[in-house]
Design a protein around this motif. Structure first.
Motif, PDB file in Angstrom:
ATOM      1  N   THR A  28       0.852  -1.196   0.207  1.00  0.00           N
ATOM      2  CA  THR A  28       0.025  -0.142  -0.057  1.00  0.00           C
ATOM      3  C   THR A  28       0.914   1.306  -0.101  1.00  0.00           C
ATOM      4  OG1 THR A  28      -0.177   0.088   2.386  1.00  0.00           O
ATOM      5  CG2 THR A  28      -1.831  -0.975   1.285  1.00  0.00           C
ATOM      6  N   LEU A  29       0.389   2.198  -0.701  1.00  0.00           N
ATOM      7  CA  LEU A  29       1.079   3.750  -0.564  1.00  0.00           C
ATOM      8  C   LEU A  29      -0.186   4.535  -0.652  1.00  0.00           C
ATOM      9  CD1 LEU A  29       3.597   3.684  -3.566  1.00  0.00           C
ATOM     10  CD2 LEU A  29       4.135   4.330  -1.246  1.00  0.00           C
ATOM     11  N   GLN A  30      -0.065   5.372   0.685  1.00  0.00           N
ATOM     12  CA  GLN A  30      -1.146   6.251   0.840  1.00  0.00           C
ATOM     13  C   GLN A  30      -0.456   7.549   0.743  1.00  0.00           C
ATOM     14  OE1 GLN A  30      -2.052   3.789   4.381  1.00  0.00           O
ATOM     15  NE2 GLN A  30      -4.320   3.495   3.467  1.00  0.00           N
ATOM     16  N   MET A  31      -1.240   8.698   0.103  1.00  0.00           N
ATOM     17  CA  MET A  31      -0.323   9.733  -0.079  1.00  0.00           C
ATOM     18  C   MET A  31      -1.259  11.020   0.047  1.00  0.00           C
ATOM     19  SD  MET A  31       1.974   9.184  -3.459  1.00  0.00           S
ATOM     20  CE  MET A  31       2.992   7.910  -3.829  1.00  0.00           C
ATOM     21  N   PHE A  32      -0.853  12.091   0.552  1.00  0.00           N
ATOM     22  CA  PHE A  32      -1.768  13.335   0.843  1.00  0.00           C
ATOM     23  C   PHE A  32      -0.938  14.377   0.567  1.00  0.00           C
ATOM     24  CE2 PHE A  32      -3.149  17.096   3.080  1.00  0.00           C
ATOM     25  CZ  PHE A  32      -4.125  17.377   2.416  1.00  0.00           C
ATOM     26  N   ASP A  33      -1.266  15.524  -0.265  1.00  0.00           N
ATOM     27  CA  ASP A  33      -0.552  16.686  -0.404  1.00  0.00           C
ATOM     28  C   ASP A  33      -1.338  17.561  -1.019  1.00  0.00           C
ATOM     29  OD1 ASP A  33       2.349  17.968  -0.658  1.00  0.00           O
ATOM     30  OD2 ASP A  33       1.445  18.354  -2.481  1.00  0.00           O
ATOM     31  N   PRO A  34      -1.391  18.829  -0.969  1.00  0.00           N
ATOM     32  CA  PRO A  34      -2.364  19.883  -1.363  1.00  0.00           C
ATOM     33  C   PRO A  34      -2.372  19.715  -3.033  1.00  0.00           C
ATOM     34  CG  PRO A  34      -1.120  20.861   0.406  1.00  0.00           C
ATOM     35  CD  PRO A  34      -0.431  19.604   0.125  1.00  0.00           C
ATOM     36  N   LEU A 100      -5.798  22.149   5.217  1.00  0.00           N
ATOM     37  CA  LEU A 100      -4.741  21.216   5.510  1.00  0.00           C
ATOM     38  C   LEU A 100      -3.592  21.557   4.717  1.00  0.00           C
ATOM     39  CD1 LEU A 100      -6.751  17.922   5.973  1.00  0.00           C
ATOM     40  CD2 LEU A 100      -6.315  19.477   7.630  1.00  0.00           C
ATOM     41  N   THR A 101      -2.419  21.485   5.364  1.00  0.00           N
ATOM     42  CA  THR A 101      -1.275  22.135   4.820  1.00  0.00           C
ATOM     43  C   THR A 101      -0.101  21.057   4.809  1.00  0.00           C
ATOM     44  OG1 THR A 101      -0.701  23.512   6.355  1.00  0.00           O
ATOM     45  CG2 THR A 101      -1.898  24.413   4.809  1.00  0.00           C
ATOM     46  N   ASP A 102      -0.238  19.767   5.438  1.00  0.00           N
ATOM     47  CA  ASP A 102       0.768  19.213   5.625  1.00  0.00           C
ATOM     48  C   ASP A 102       0.737  18.273   4.316  1.00  0.00           C
ATOM     49  OD1 ASP A 102      -1.633  18.065   6.444  1.00  0.00           O
ATOM     50  OD2 ASP A 102      -0.710  16.224   7.613  1.00  0.00           O
ATOM     51  N   SER A 103       1.808  17.314   4.281  1.00  0.00           N
ATOM     52  CA  SER A 103       2.067  16.296   3.192  1.00  0.00           C
ATOM     53  C   SER A 103       2.809  15.081   3.549  1.00  0.00           C
ATOM     54  CB  SER A 103       2.911  17.314   2.136  1.00  0.00           C
ATOM     55  OG  SER A 103       3.418  16.362   1.235  1.00  0.00           O
ATOM     56  N   PHE A 104       2.154  14.068   3.139  1.00  0.00           N
ATOM     57  CA  PHE A 104       2.880  13.001   3.560  1.00  0.00           C
ATOM     58  C   PHE A 104       2.743  11.559   2.588  1.00  0.00           C
ATOM     59  CE2 PHE A 104      -1.065  13.288   6.046  1.00  0.00           C
ATOM     60  CZ  PHE A 104      -1.639  12.129   5.594  1.00  0.00           C
ATOM     61  N   CYS A 105       3.629  10.726   2.629  1.00  0.00           N
ATOM     62  CA  CYS A 105       3.418   9.378   1.980  1.00  0.00           C
ATOM     63  C   CYS A 105       3.922   8.280   2.794  1.00  0.00           C
ATOM     64  CB  CYS A 105       4.645   9.491   0.769  1.00  0.00           C
ATOM     65  SG  CYS A 105       4.750   7.688  -0.175  1.00  0.00           S
ATOM     66  N   ILE A 106       2.744   7.313   2.889  1.00  0.00           N
ATOM     67  CA  ILE A 106       2.881   6.397   4.010  1.00  0.00           C
ATOM     68  C   ILE A 106       3.095   4.987   2.963  1.00  0.00           C
ATOM     69  CG2 ILE A 106       1.814   4.912   5.719  1.00  0.00           C
ATOM     70  CD1 ILE A 106       0.194   7.509   6.286  1.00  0.00           C
ATOM     71  N   ALA A 107       4.054   4.089   3.255  1.00  0.00           N
ATOM     72  CA  ALA A 107       4.107   2.797   2.491  1.00  0.00           C
ATOM     73  C   ALA A 107       3.755   1.752   3.649  1.00  0.00           C
ATOM     74  CB  ALA A 107       5.639   2.602   2.021  1.00  0.00           C
ATOM     75  N   ARG A 139      -5.084  10.007  10.251  1.00  0.00           N
ATOM     76  CA  ARG A 139      -5.270  11.426   9.793  1.00  0.00           C
ATOM     77  C   ARG A 139      -5.591  11.102   8.192  1.00  0.00           C
ATOM     78  NH1 ARG A 139      -4.560  16.903  10.161  1.00  0.00           N
ATOM     79  NH2 ARG A 139      -3.667  17.868   8.644  1.00  0.00           N
ATOM     80  N   PHE A 140      -4.732  10.207   7.408  1.00  0.00           N
ATOM     81  CA  PHE A 140      -5.105   9.958   6.084  1.00  0.00           C
ATOM     82  C   PHE A 140      -6.519   9.430   5.716  1.00  0.00           C
ATOM     83  CE2 PHE A 140      -5.252   7.367   2.356  1.00  0.00           C
ATOM     84  CZ  PHE A 140      -4.997   7.996   1.353  1.00  0.00           C
ATOM     85  N   LEU A 141      -6.878   8.514   6.659  1.00  0.00           N
ATOM     86  CA  LEU A 141      -8.224   7.660   6.552  1.00  0.00           C
ATOM     87  C   LEU A 141      -9.364   8.663   6.728  1.00  0.00           C
ATOM     88  CD1 LEU A 141      -7.452   4.614   8.403  1.00  0.00           C
ATOM     89  CD2 LEU A 141      -7.431   4.678   5.857  1.00  0.00           C
ATOM     90  N   THR A 142      -9.319   9.765   7.647  1.00  0.00           N
ATOM     91  CA  THR A 142     -10.152  10.689   7.717  1.00  0.00           C
ATOM     92  C   THR A 142     -10.403  11.593   6.599  1.00  0.00           C
ATOM     93  OG1 THR A 142      -9.755  10.789  10.153  1.00  0.00           O
ATOM     94  CG2 THR A 142     -10.862  12.623   9.242  1.00  0.00           C
ATOM     95  N   ILE A 143      -9.070  12.066   6.181  1.00  0.00           N
ATOM     96  CA  ILE A 143      -9.247  12.898   4.861  1.00  0.00           C
ATOM     97  C   ILE A 143      -9.735  11.974   3.665  1.00  0.00           C
ATOM     98  CG2 ILE A 143      -7.582  13.692   3.125  1.00  0.00           C
ATOM     99  CD1 ILE A 143      -5.660  14.512   5.323  1.00  0.00           C
TER     100      ILE A 143
END
Length: 161
Positions: A28-34, A100-107, A139-143
């Motif tokens: 899995t890759l879960q990514m968030f960025d504006p 929301l202004t953070d940024s992340f990638c979860i592997a 946080r990702f799951l909520t987004i």
């Protein structure tokens, strides 16, 4: 491998750690960025890493406030989306999440590269640290739940919702 925490402050360091995170991902890759402006989603290196990941059956979930940057500047990612649309989900945040202004990638729920603010490069990479990933994963799951479908591939090409 023991837990490894690496702070970073430059674009080059961010790119290096993001590449490491992508290359380590298997499931899995879960990514968030504006807007993924600095993620180099259209580069041949990122395309190769994501293709390898998806060919192995990995699933990619990506959320952005705005997908126009990728539509315009990342044609390789759009081809990837067309080729592997069954393994990629792209969502766009709702209006109430646009602050929301953070940024992340979860592997694989074990590695993370995160910038504390998307306008700056200061952040940290954590490898083999599932306990470090939990807050960002929640946080990702909520987004994700609060977002709507974004780019998707269809029989005639790509569409933006």
């Amino acid at each position: 491998m023991d837990r490894l925490v690496i702070p970073f402050t430059t674009r080059a360091e961010f790119q290096q750690h993001l590449a490491s995170c992508l290359s380590r991902a298997q499931q899995t890759l879960q990514m968030f960025d504006p807007d993924y402006r600095i993620w180099e989603m259209g580069s041949s290196a990122t395309d190769g890493q994501l293709r390898r990941f998806l060919q192995g059956g990995g699933r990619l979930q990506l959320v952005a406030h705005d997908g126009r940057q990728m539509e315009r500047d990342a044609p390789r990612f759009l081809r990837l989306l067309k080729d592997y649309g069954h393994l990629i989900e792209v969502r766009r945040t709702s209006q109430q999440l646009r602050q929301l202004t953070d940024s992340f990638c979860i592997a694989d729920q074990r590695d993370i590269v995160r910038r504390f603010h998307a306008d700056h490069f200061r952040g940290e990479a954590v490898f083999n640290g599932p306990q470090d990933v939990q807050t960002s994963l929640e946080r990702f799951l909520t987004i994700w739940i609060e977002s709507q479908p974004g780019l998707y591939a269809n029989s005639t090409g790509l569409s933006a919702s």
